[in-house]
Structures are given as structure tokens and as C-alpha cells.
Design an enzyme around this catalytic site. Structure first.
Site, short mmCIF file in Angstrom:
data_model
loop_
_atom_site.label_atom_id
_atom_site.label_comp_id
_atom_site.label_asym_id
_atom_site.label_seq_id
_atom_site.Cartn_x
_atom_site.Cartn_y
_atom_site.Cartn_z
N SER A 157 -1.15 6.40 0.23
CA SER A 157 -2.46 5.78 0.33
C SER A 157 -2.71 5.34 1.77
CB SER A 157 -2.57 4.57 -0.61
OG SER A 157 -2.39 4.97 -1.96
N LEU A 204 0.88 -1.16 0.00
CA LEU A 204 0.00 0.00 0.00
C LEU A 204 0.92 1.21 0.00
CD1 LEU A 204 -3.03 0.63 0.05
CD2 LEU A 204 -2.90 0.81 2.53
N ASP A 205 0.81 2.05 -1.02
CA ASP A 205 1.74 3.17 -1.18
C ASP A 205 1.72 4.08 0.03
OD1 ASP A 205 2.44 2.35 -3.77
OD2 ASP A 205 0.72 3.40 -4.62
N ALA A 206 2.82 4.78 0.25
CA ALA A 206 2.93 5.68 1.39
C ALA A 206 1.83 6.73 1.38
CB ALA A 206 4.30 6.35 1.42
#
Length: 213
Positions: free
Chosen positions: A45, A41-43
């Protein structure tokens, strides 16, 4: 006993346990030894992240070949029209190929949603809208690239559900043990998302934990 945790990842947190000290990591919130993220999970997001110490479970959750459905809430710039929603649902051509068909619908802002820190950029002349997208694949930054391709950049992105697991009861930065077992295959239903939408957290469950609580 293998373990499975669910975690509500805040904005700006790296999806790893080590870092250079400039940004928070999972280690700032989760003190369970031996677990690792099942997927990314991207930073920038937020939302649901599953962690496990079982390699087979990690593969079942994270590998796109298993087509585990993941549900996202995306706040986008502008108000997507019906054609844009149909385009997203049919599939969008990205640099790394066509996306699979997805379920996409407009929604109201999820009730009880926590504020983001820092907040999204605000433009008085440009309205925003919320979309719910249900995907069964995992291209890099896929939702953001999909909405940008059809002309509605994502301003805020929250993963609300993975299979049957949701954010229910978890405030940002909180995690909960949800399962201990020796054989995940005994519960195949846990990998099939129900049609109902996930809900944002409304209260903290009694057995949830946070390193900062």
C-alpha cells in the site's frame, strides 16, 4: 519538544526502520532519530504515514478506540454497482468480525496521482474503478478484504488522509515536519477530519525533505 512527521510511503517500502536488506524500509527515506510509525501501512500500500516520538500521540493516532478517520483511495477490479457500495458502507463481515459503517463513494482517478512502480496488472477486458473509503477503525488489510468480499478486488491502495493530515505537497518518498509541541491536547481539532477530500501532491513544499533529494 515532541515531533510529528508526515511521509508519503512508496509502494514496496516496509513500515519499519529495520529489515533484512531485501526490501527498503523507512530508514531509506527518513533520517530523524527517535521517531516511529503511528500505525501501519502494508508494504503493498502507498500514501500517508504519520511518525512521532511521542507515545501519547502515537496512541491517539493509531489506536482504533479513538476512531480517528482515515481516508483511502482504492483502485478496484471491475465497476462496483450501487448495491456493492451500500454493502461496504453498512459493514462487511470479515473473518475477524463485522466492519463498522463507513463512508464510500465512487471517484474519478485522483488528478495528479503519481504512477506506481511496478504498475498494477492490466487486463484489457476488465475495467477498473476508483473508490474513496473513509474508515474509523484499523483491521488488518481491511480495505482490501472489504472490497474483495463484495466482489471487487483492490489492485492499488493509497491512504490519502489521517484525521486532518493529508498528502498535500508530498511526492512519494518525501516527508515533512508538521508539528512540534509539548502537548497535542492543545490542538484537538487536528484529530477531526473535515468532510473535504484529500488531494494528491502537486508540488514539493519548501520545507519538505527526502533522504534521496
Amino acid at each position: 519538544m515532541a515531533r510529528l512527521l508526515r511521509f508519503n510511503k512508496p509502494y514496496g517500502v516496509l513500515c519499519q526502520f529495520t529489515g533484512d536488506g531485501t526490501r527498503p524500509t523507512l530508514a531509506n527515506f527518513i533520517d530523524v532519530p527517535g521517531v516511529y510509525a503511528a500505525g501501519r501501512l502494508d508494504a503493498d500500500s502507498e500514501g500517508l504515514l504519520l511518525l512521532t516520538d511521542n507515545g501519547a500521540w502515537q496512541t491517539q493516532i493509531a489506536d482504533p478506540q479513538h476512531r480517528l478517520v482515515k481516508t483511502y483511495w482504492a483502485q478496484v477490479e471491475g465497476i462496483p454497482d450501487d448495491e456493492a457500495l451500500r454493502h461496504l458502507a453498512r459493514g462487511v463481515m470479515l473473518r475477524d468480525g463485522m466492519t463498522r459503517p463507513a463512508e464510500v463513494r465512487r471517484i474519478e482517478e485522483p488528478p495528479g496521482l503519481w504512477p506506481r512502480h511496478p504498475p498494477i496488472r492490466f487486463r484489457a477486458a476488465i475495467p477498473t474503478a476508483w473508490l474513496e473509503l473513509r474508515l474509523a477503525e484499523g483491521k488488518n488489510r481491511q480495505v482490501r478484504r472489504m472490497t474483495a468480499t463484495v466482489g471487487y478486488p483492490t489492485l492499488r491502495l493509497i491512504r490519502a488522509r489521517i484525521g486532518t493530515w493529508t498528502l498535500d505537497g508530498l511526492a512519494p518518498g518525501q516527508w515533512q515536519h508538521v508539528y512540534n509541541a509539548t502537548n497535542m491536547l492543545s490542538l484537538p481539532h487536528m484529530f477531526n477530519a473535515s468532510p473535504s477530500s484529500a488531494r494528491p501532491p502537486t508540488s514539493r513544499p519548501p520545507n519538505s525533505r527526502s533522504r534521496h533529494s
